[in-house]
Design a protein around this motif. Structure first.
Motif, PDB file in Angstrom:
ATOM      1  N   VAL A   1       0.815  -1.078   0.274  1.00 42.58           N
ATOM      2  CA  VAL A   1       0.076   0.050   0.031  1.00 42.58           C
ATOM      3  C   VAL A   1       0.853   1.288  -0.172  1.00 42.58           C
ATOM      4  O   VAL A   1       1.730   1.468   0.765  1.00 42.58           O
ATOM      5  CB  VAL A   1      -1.131   0.231   1.198  1.00 42.58           C
ATOM      6  N   GLN A   2       0.760   2.067  -1.053  1.00 47.48           N
ATOM      7  CA  GLN A   2       1.378   3.352  -1.004  1.00 47.48           C
ATOM      8  C   GLN A   2       0.221   4.392  -0.397  1.00 47.48           C
ATOM      9  O   GLN A   2      -1.000   4.649  -0.806  1.00 47.48           O
ATOM     10  CB  GLN A   2       1.770   3.902  -2.267  1.00 47.48           C
ATOM     11  N   ALA A  23      -4.810   6.218  -0.773  1.00 52.36           N
ATOM     12  CA  ALA A  23      -4.159   4.864  -0.953  1.00 52.36           C
ATOM     13  C   ALA A  23      -4.223   4.333  -2.193  1.00 52.36           C
ATOM     14  O   ALA A  23      -5.021   4.474  -2.985  1.00 52.36           O
ATOM     15  CB  ALA A  23      -4.740   4.036   0.201  1.00 52.36           C
ATOM     16  N   SER A  24      -3.132   3.619  -2.304  1.00 51.20           N
ATOM     17  CA  SER A  24      -3.070   2.706  -3.938  1.00 51.20           C
ATOM     18  C   SER A  24      -2.423   1.354  -3.585  1.00 51.20           C
ATOM     19  O   SER A  24      -1.613   1.382  -2.578  1.00 51.20           O
ATOM     20  CB  SER A  24      -2.522   3.503  -5.028  1.00 51.20           C
ATOM     21  N   TYR A  31      -8.106  -2.211   5.385  1.00 56.19           N
ATOM     22  CA  TYR A  31      -7.221  -1.620   6.180  1.00 56.19           C
ATOM     23  C   TYR A  31      -7.863  -0.566   7.194  1.00 56.19           C
ATOM     24  O   TYR A  31      -8.959   0.593   6.569  1.00 56.19           O
ATOM     25  CB  TYR A  31      -6.266  -0.784   5.511  1.00 56.19           C
ATOM     26  N   ALA A  32      -7.668  -0.689   8.205  1.00 57.95           N
ATOM     27  CA  ALA A  32      -8.019   0.469   9.347  1.00 57.95           C
ATOM     28  C   ALA A  32      -7.011   1.617   8.973  1.00 57.95           C
ATOM     29  O   ALA A  32      -5.825   1.224   8.287  1.00 57.95           O
ATOM     30  CB  ALA A  32      -7.896  -0.111  10.658  1.00 57.95           C
ATOM     31  N   ASN A  72     -13.581   7.416   2.431  1.00 58.43           N
ATOM     32  CA  ASN A  72     -14.543   7.097   1.283  1.00 58.43           C
ATOM     33  C   ASN A  72     -13.732   5.687   0.575  1.00 58.43           C
ATOM     34  O   ASN A  72     -12.791   6.368  -0.074  1.00 58.43           O
ATOM     35  CB  ASN A  72     -14.417   8.216   0.259  1.00 58.43           C
ATOM     36  N   ASN A  73     -14.187   4.737   1.025  1.00 55.65           N
ATOM     37  CA  ASN A  73     -13.579   3.538   0.499  1.00 55.65           C
ATOM     38  C   ASN A  73     -13.780   3.517  -1.145  1.00 55.65           C
ATOM     39  O   ASN A  73     -12.649   2.884  -1.884  1.00 55.65           O
ATOM     40  CB  ASN A  73     -14.245   2.268   0.982  1.00 55.65           C
ATOM     41  N   ALA A  74     -14.760   4.030  -1.765  1.00 56.06           N
ATOM     42  CA  ALA A  74     -14.696   4.248  -3.139  1.00 56.06           C
ATOM     43  C   ALA A  74     -13.647   4.963  -3.826  1.00 56.06           C
ATOM     44  O   ALA A  74     -13.226   4.858  -5.088  1.00 56.06           O
ATOM     45  CB  ALA A  74     -16.114   4.751  -3.615  1.00 56.06           C
ATOM     46  N   LYS A  75     -13.028   6.001  -2.866  1.00 53.39           N
ATOM     47  CA  LYS A  75     -12.181   6.650  -3.596  1.00 53.39           C
ATOM     48  C   LYS A  75     -10.796   6.625  -2.958  1.00 53.39           C
ATOM     49  O   LYS A  75      -9.771   7.162  -3.114  1.00 53.39           O
ATOM     50  CB  LYS A  75     -12.523   8.448  -3.287  1.00 53.39           C
ATOM     51  N   ASN A  76     -10.647   5.641  -2.064  1.00 56.82           N
ATOM     52  CA  ASN A  76      -9.398   4.888  -1.472  1.00 56.82           C
ATOM     53  C   ASN A  76      -8.688   6.228  -0.865  1.00 56.82           C
ATOM     54  O   ASN A  76      -7.759   6.342  -0.537  1.00 56.82           O
ATOM     55  CB  ASN A  76      -8.497   4.616  -2.627  1.00 56.82           C
ATOM     56  N   THR A  77      -9.706   6.822  -0.012  1.00 54.90           N
ATOM     57  CA  THR A  77      -9.104   7.886   0.585  1.00 54.90           C
ATOM     58  C   THR A  77      -9.597   8.067   2.085  1.00 54.90           C
ATOM     59  O   THR A  77     -10.841   7.887   2.381  1.00 54.90           O
ATOM     60  CB  THR A  77      -9.665   9.398  -0.123  1.00 54.90           C
TER      61      THR A  77
END
Length: 125
Positions: A1-2, A23-24, A31-32, A72-77
């Motif tokens: 994860v970056q 995150a990417s 992930y918490a 926002n899990n859809a935006k990985n943010t």
């Protein structure tokens, strides 16, 4: 994860900032996430954490009722909304990711597997 944190800056006492951490690399929703901070000459300390579903959050006493963590899990943010900022909030803020089998926030730094590069927050008096 970056992890890539952004949103820091210079703000006056009483002001607000919103930090973001994108995150990417792997499944973000597994992930918490947490925010930690480190002031000059001090050890890194926990600020806020959120479970992987976003259903549970946890705050350090020093930021409770002023900071809000969300994701926002859809935006990985993951976000950290910081209100009523004080000079003692001045620090480099780091986001971190913790893989967990349980949908709970994590408050200890050793529970985190990945760390972002940090973003500077400076609160002037």
């Amino acid at each position: 994860v970056q992890l890539q944190a952004s949103g820091g800056g210079l703000v006056q006492t009483g002001g607000s900032l919103r930090l973001s951490c994108v995150a990417s690399g792997r499944t973000f929703s597994s992930y918490a996430m947490g925010w930690f901070r480190q002031a000059p000459g001090k050890e890194r300390e926990f600020a806020a954490a959120i479970s992987w579903s976003g259903g549970s959050t946890y705050y350090a006493d020093s930021v409770k009722d002023r900071f809000t963590i969300s994701r926002n899990n859809a935006k990985n943010t993951v976000y950290l909304q910081m209100n009523s900022l004080k000079p003692e909030d001045t620090a480099v803020y780091y986001c971190a990711a913790s893989y967990s089998d349980y949908d709970v926030p994590q408050k200890r730094s050793y529970e985190y597997d990945y760390w972002g590069q940090g973003t500077q927050v400076t609160v002037s008096s």
